[in-house]
Design a protein around this motif. Sequence first.
Motif, PDB file in Angstrom:
ATOM      1  N   ALA A  62       0.815  -1.216   0.000  1.00 37.76           N
ATOM      2  CA  ALA A  62       0.000   0.000   0.000  1.00 37.76           C
ATOM      3  C   ALA A  62       0.851   1.270   0.000  1.00 37.76           C
ATOM      4  O   ALA A  62       0.595   2.197  -0.775  1.00 37.76           O
ATOM      5  CB  ALA A  62      -0.936   0.000   1.206  1.00 37.76           C
ATOM      6  N   VAL A  63       1.861   1.325   0.856  1.00 39.44           N
ATOM      7  CA  VAL A  63       2.589   2.579   1.040  1.00 39.44           C
ATOM      8  C   VAL A  63       3.440   2.944  -0.178  1.00 39.44           C
ATOM      9  O   VAL A  63       3.695   4.123  -0.432  1.00 39.44           O
ATOM     10  CB  VAL A  63       3.450   2.530   2.321  1.00 39.44           C
ATOM     11  CG1 VAL A  63       4.680   1.663   2.139  1.00 39.44           C
ATOM     12  CG2 VAL A  63       3.846   3.939   2.763  1.00 39.44           C
ATOM     13  N   ILE A  64       3.855   1.945  -0.964  1.00 35.93           N
ATOM     14  CA  ILE A  64       4.685   2.256  -2.140  1.00 35.93           C
ATOM     15  C   ILE A  64       3.856   2.900  -3.252  1.00 35.93           C
ATOM     16  O   ILE A  64       4.412   3.509  -4.178  1.00 35.93           O
ATOM     17  CB  ILE A  64       5.387   0.973  -2.663  1.00 35.93           C
ATOM     18  CG1 ILE A  64       6.672   1.322  -3.448  1.00 35.93           C
ATOM     19  CG2 ILE A  64       4.460   0.155  -3.528  1.00 35.93           C
ATOM     20  CD1 ILE A  64       7.790   1.827  -2.585  1.00 35.93           C
ATOM     21  N   THR A  65       2.525   2.821  -3.169  1.00 41.02           N
ATOM     22  CA  THR A  65       1.676   3.377  -4.224  1.00 41.02           C
ATOM     23  C   THR A  65       1.809   4.894  -4.336  1.00 41.02           C
ATOM     24  O   THR A  65       1.688   5.448  -5.427  1.00 41.02           O
ATOM     25  CB  THR A  65       0.193   3.025  -4.006  1.00 41.02           C
ATOM     26  OG1 THR A  65      -0.255   3.554  -2.749  1.00 41.02           O
ATOM     27  CG2 THR A  65      -0.027   1.515  -4.034  1.00 41.02           C
ATOM     28  N   ASN A  66       2.060   5.565  -3.214  1.00 42.01           N
ATOM     29  CA  ASN A  66       2.202   7.027  -3.269  1.00 42.01           C
ATOM     30  C   ASN A  66       3.437   7.438  -4.054  1.00 42.01           C
ATOM     31  O   ASN A  66       3.400   8.409  -4.814  1.00 42.01           O
ATOM     32  CB  ASN A  66       2.258   7.606  -1.843  1.00 42.01           C
ATOM     33  CG  ASN A  66       0.899   7.663  -1.199  1.00 42.01           C
ATOM     34  OD1 ASN A  66      -0.008   8.334  -1.685  1.00 42.01           O
ATOM     35  ND2 ASN A  66       0.732   6.953  -0.107  1.00 42.01           N
ATOM     36  N   TRP A  67       4.519   6.710  -3.873  1.00 39.77           N
ATOM     37  CA  TRP A  67       5.730   7.022  -4.634  1.00 39.77           C
ATOM     38  C   TRP A  67       5.508   6.746  -6.122  1.00 39.77           C
ATOM     39  O   TRP A  67       5.896   7.547  -6.972  1.00 39.77           O
ATOM     40  CB  TRP A  67       6.912   6.204  -4.118  1.00 39.77           C
ATOM     41  CG  TRP A  67       8.196   6.556  -4.820  1.00 39.77           C
ATOM     42  CD1 TRP A  67       9.035   7.595  -4.532  1.00 39.77           C
ATOM     43  CD2 TRP A  67       8.758   5.887  -5.958  1.00 39.77           C
ATOM     44  NE1 TRP A  67      10.085   7.613  -5.411  1.00 39.77           N
ATOM     45  CE2 TRP A  67       9.954   6.577  -6.301  1.00 39.77           C
ATOM     46  CE3 TRP A  67       8.397   4.771  -6.711  1.00 39.77           C
ATOM     47  CZ2 TRP A  67      10.774   6.187  -7.361  1.00 39.77           C
ATOM     48  CZ3 TRP A  67       9.199   4.385  -7.769  1.00 39.77           C
ATOM     49  CH2 TRP A  67      10.372   5.086  -8.089  1.00 39.77           C
ATOM     50  N   LEU A  68       4.873   5.621  -6.437  1.00 29.54           N
ATOM     51  CA  LEU A  68       4.592   5.297  -7.831  1.00 29.54           C
ATOM     52  C   LEU A  68       3.717   6.372  -8.478  1.00 29.54           C
ATOM     53  O   LEU A  68       3.955   6.787  -9.612  1.00 29.54           O
ATOM     54  CB  LEU A  68       3.891   3.940  -7.925  1.00 29.54           C
ATOM     55  CG  LEU A  68       4.772   2.703  -7.729  1.00 29.54           C
ATOM     56  CD1 LEU A  68       3.901   1.457  -7.569  1.00 29.54           C
ATOM     57  CD2 LEU A  68       5.733   2.526  -8.901  1.00 29.54           C
ATOM     58  N   SER A  69       2.719   6.826  -7.740  1.00 34.08           N
ATOM     59  CA  SER A  69       1.813   7.848  -8.257  1.00 34.08           C
ATOM     60  C   SER A  69       2.569   9.141  -8.539  1.00 34.08           C
ATOM     61  O   SER A  69       2.398   9.765  -9.595  1.00 34.08           O
ATOM     62  CB  SER A  69       0.680   8.096  -7.260  1.00 34.08           C
ATOM     63  OG  SER A  69      -0.178   9.120  -7.710  1.00 34.08           O
ATOM     64  N   GLN A  70       3.414   9.558  -7.619  1.00 31.56           N
ATOM     65  CA  GLN A  70       4.171  10.788  -7.809  1.00 31.56           C
ATOM     66  C   GLN A  70       5.212  10.641  -8.912  1.00 31.56           C
ATOM     67  O   GLN A  70       5.605  11.628  -9.527  1.00 31.56           O
ATOM     68  CB  GLN A  70       4.839  11.201  -6.493  1.00 31.56           C
ATOM     69  CG  GLN A  70       3.842  11.705  -5.471  1.00 31.56           C
ATOM     70  CD  GLN A  70       4.503  12.290  -4.249  1.00 31.56           C
ATOM     71  OE1 GLN A  70       5.696  12.535  -4.230  1.00 31.56           O
ATOM     72  NE2 GLN A  70       3.721  12.509  -3.205  1.00 31.56           N
ATOM     73  N   ASP A  71       5.628   9.412  -9.178  1.00 32.21           N
ATOM     74  CA  ASP A  71       6.588   9.160 -10.255  1.00 32.21           C
ATOM     75  C   ASP A  71       5.876   9.056 -11.608  1.00 32.21           C
ATOM     76  O   ASP A  71       6.502   8.777 -12.632  1.00 32.21           O
ATOM     77  CB  ASP A  71       7.359   7.874  -9.962  1.00 32.21           C
ATOM     78  CG  ASP A  71       8.619   7.746 -10.812  1.00 32.21           C
ATOM     79  OD1 ASP A  71       9.237   8.781 -11.119  1.00 32.21           O
ATOM     80  OD2 ASP A  71       8.981   6.606 -11.176  1.00 32.21           O
ATOM     81  N   GLY A  72       4.548   9.248 -11.613  1.00 34.17           N
ATOM     82  CA  GLY A  72       3.779   9.198 -12.852  1.00 34.17           C
ATOM     83  C   GLY A  72       3.408   7.801 -13.304  1.00 34.17           C
ATOM     84  O   GLY A  72       2.858   7.620 -14.390  1.00 34.17           O
ATOM     85  N   ARG A  73       3.638   6.821 -12.459  1.00 39.96           N
ATOM     86  CA  ARG A  73       3.348   5.428 -12.818  1.00 39.96           C
ATOM     87  C   ARG A  73       1.967   5.042 -12.261  1.00 39.96           C
ATOM     88  O   ARG A  73       1.836   4.189 -11.391  1.00 39.96           O
ATOM     89  CB  ARG A  73       4.466   4.528 -12.295  1.00 39.96           C
ATOM     90  CG  ARG A  73       5.780   4.830 -13.006  1.00 39.96           C
ATOM     91  CD  ARG A  73       7.020   4.529 -12.196  1.00 39.96           C
ATOM     92  NE  ARG A  73       7.235   3.103 -11.982  1.00 39.96           N
ATOM     93  CZ  ARG A  73       8.345   2.604 -11.422  1.00 39.96           C
ATOM     94  NH1 ARG A  73       9.320   3.419 -11.055  1.00 39.96           N
ATOM     95  NH2 ARG A  73       8.470   1.308 -11.241  1.00 39.96           N
ATOM     96  N   ILE A  74       0.969   5.727 -12.787  1.00 38.60           N
ATOM     97  CA  ILE A  74      -0.394   5.621 -12.258  1.00 38.60           C
ATOM     98  C   ILE A  74      -0.955   4.206 -12.418  1.00 38.60           C
ATOM     99  O   ILE A  74      -1.595   3.675 -11.504  1.00 38.60           O
ATOM    100  CB  ILE A  74      -1.333   6.634 -12.947  1.00 38.60           C
ATOM    101  CG1 ILE A  74      -0.761   8.054 -12.842  1.00 38.60           C
ATOM    102  CG2 ILE A  74      -2.725   6.554 -12.346  1.00 38.60           C
ATOM    103  CD1 ILE A  74      -0.555   8.541 -11.427  1.00 38.60           C
ATOM    104  N   GLU A  75      -0.745   3.608 -13.571  1.00 36.33           N
ATOM    105  CA  GLU A  75      -1.287   2.260 -13.814  1.00 36.33           C
ATOM    106  C   GLU A  75      -0.733   1.264 -12.806  1.00 36.33           C
ATOM    107  O   GLU A  75      -1.492   0.444 -12.255  1.00 36.33           O
ATOM    108  CB  GLU A  75      -0.943   1.814 -15.237  1.00 36.33           C
ATOM    109  CG  GLU A  75      -1.627   0.509 -15.639  1.00 36.33           C
ATOM    110  CD  GLU A  75      -1.374   0.151 -17.100  1.00 36.33           C
ATOM    111  OE1 GLU A  75      -1.583  -1.027 -17.445  1.00 36.33           O
ATOM    112  OE2 GLU A  75      -0.979   1.044 -17.876  1.00 36.33           O
ATOM    113  N   GLU A  76       0.563   1.332 -12.542  1.00 35.49           N
ATOM    114  CA  GLU A  76       1.173   0.436 -11.554  1.00 35.49           C
ATOM    115  C   GLU A  76       0.606   0.702 -10.163  1.00 35.49           C
ATOM    116  O   GLU A  76       0.309  -0.230  -9.410  1.00 35.49           O
ATOM    117  CB  GLU A  76       2.688   0.624 -11.519  1.00 35.49           C
ATOM    118  CG  GLU A  76       3.428   0.127 -12.737  1.00 35.49           C
ATOM    119  CD  GLU A  76       4.921   0.424 -12.640  1.00 35.49           C
ATOM    120  OE1 GLU A  76       5.587  -0.192 -11.782  1.00 35.49           O
ATOM    121  OE2 GLU A  76       5.408   1.295 -13.403  1.00 35.49           O
ATOM    122  N   ALA A  77       0.479   1.983  -9.829  1.00 33.93           N
ATOM    123  CA  ALA A  77      -0.036   2.361  -8.511  1.00 33.93           C
ATOM    124  C   ALA A  77      -1.461   1.857  -8.311  1.00 33.93           C
ATOM    125  O   ALA A  77      -1.795   1.290  -7.261  1.00 33.93           O
ATOM    126  CB  ALA A  77       0.017   3.878  -8.338  1.00 33.93           C
TER     127      ALA A  77
END
Length: 300
Positions: A62-77
Amino acid sequence: TNHQQYHHCIALAMQADVMRRQGKHEEAIVVIEEMKSIYDPGLHSRAILKEYVKDHCCETVAVITNWLSQDGRIEEAMKLCNDVIEALPEMKGTAAVQSKYFALLPICRVMTEQGQAKKVLDLYRETVEEPAAKGGRKMYPLVVATSPAIMITLNCASSEGGEPYADSKSDTAFMLNGERKYPVFFDYIGIIYFDMAFATLYAEACVCLASIHGCCSQDKKALIKECEQYLEASEEALKNKDGKLLSTVAHSYHSKIARKLQMLRSPSTTVQTLEKAGSDQAEEFYDCVQSERDMNRNRR
């Protein structure tokens, strides 16, 4: 056996979490993927909760999703957010409430940004906020202290066109009652476990309430003042004694709310000005990401 694999899952989850806290997000994601190839919530979650009290596997995802989202990796998040939601029903018992909180809080931000606030609002209310309210502050101190801000931001994001929601007036009164909402050290818990200072979360709640159509000028002014104070506390919590940021993800969230406050406080602020501020913040974040990737490449 398959059942005993949960010890291996926990070891990998903890390894990934340490990497995340050190800013090694790319390496953490590799370990998370390895963990997910073994982790089966239906098979492992109950055993993990029984022995470790919290399901670190689901929480780490769950917590890694915020970093992915900010990195522009929305689909992965979003894929990971859905994995977390699918795992929640397997968490059962009194201890599960806190673990669900640790799993849901990070994905609330990601899903809200993707227009799914209503979905996560209902989920958070039913699986965390209501059970924790029954258990009380003594049983769930962190959950009870921070849930009001979470519910406010989700309710505001779920309302149509910035219209008031059912409890918006009472929530405004709560935010302006002058009482301390949580102990100061909770901010550091938030930064460590969620990549956010809870002061930033409360600042966002103030901005959300002040932005509701029909918010009277007196309340709006008071909410802006509260927001400013929370952002000051957030900024202080986000840096160590040497002035170094404790979390780039948490700082990015802080900056985002600061920009929202600027727009609320100065309606004449141009969109271009805010976009420039956002662009500068994004550039700073991506510089940190690139630096992290370069360091990881050199280690190899």
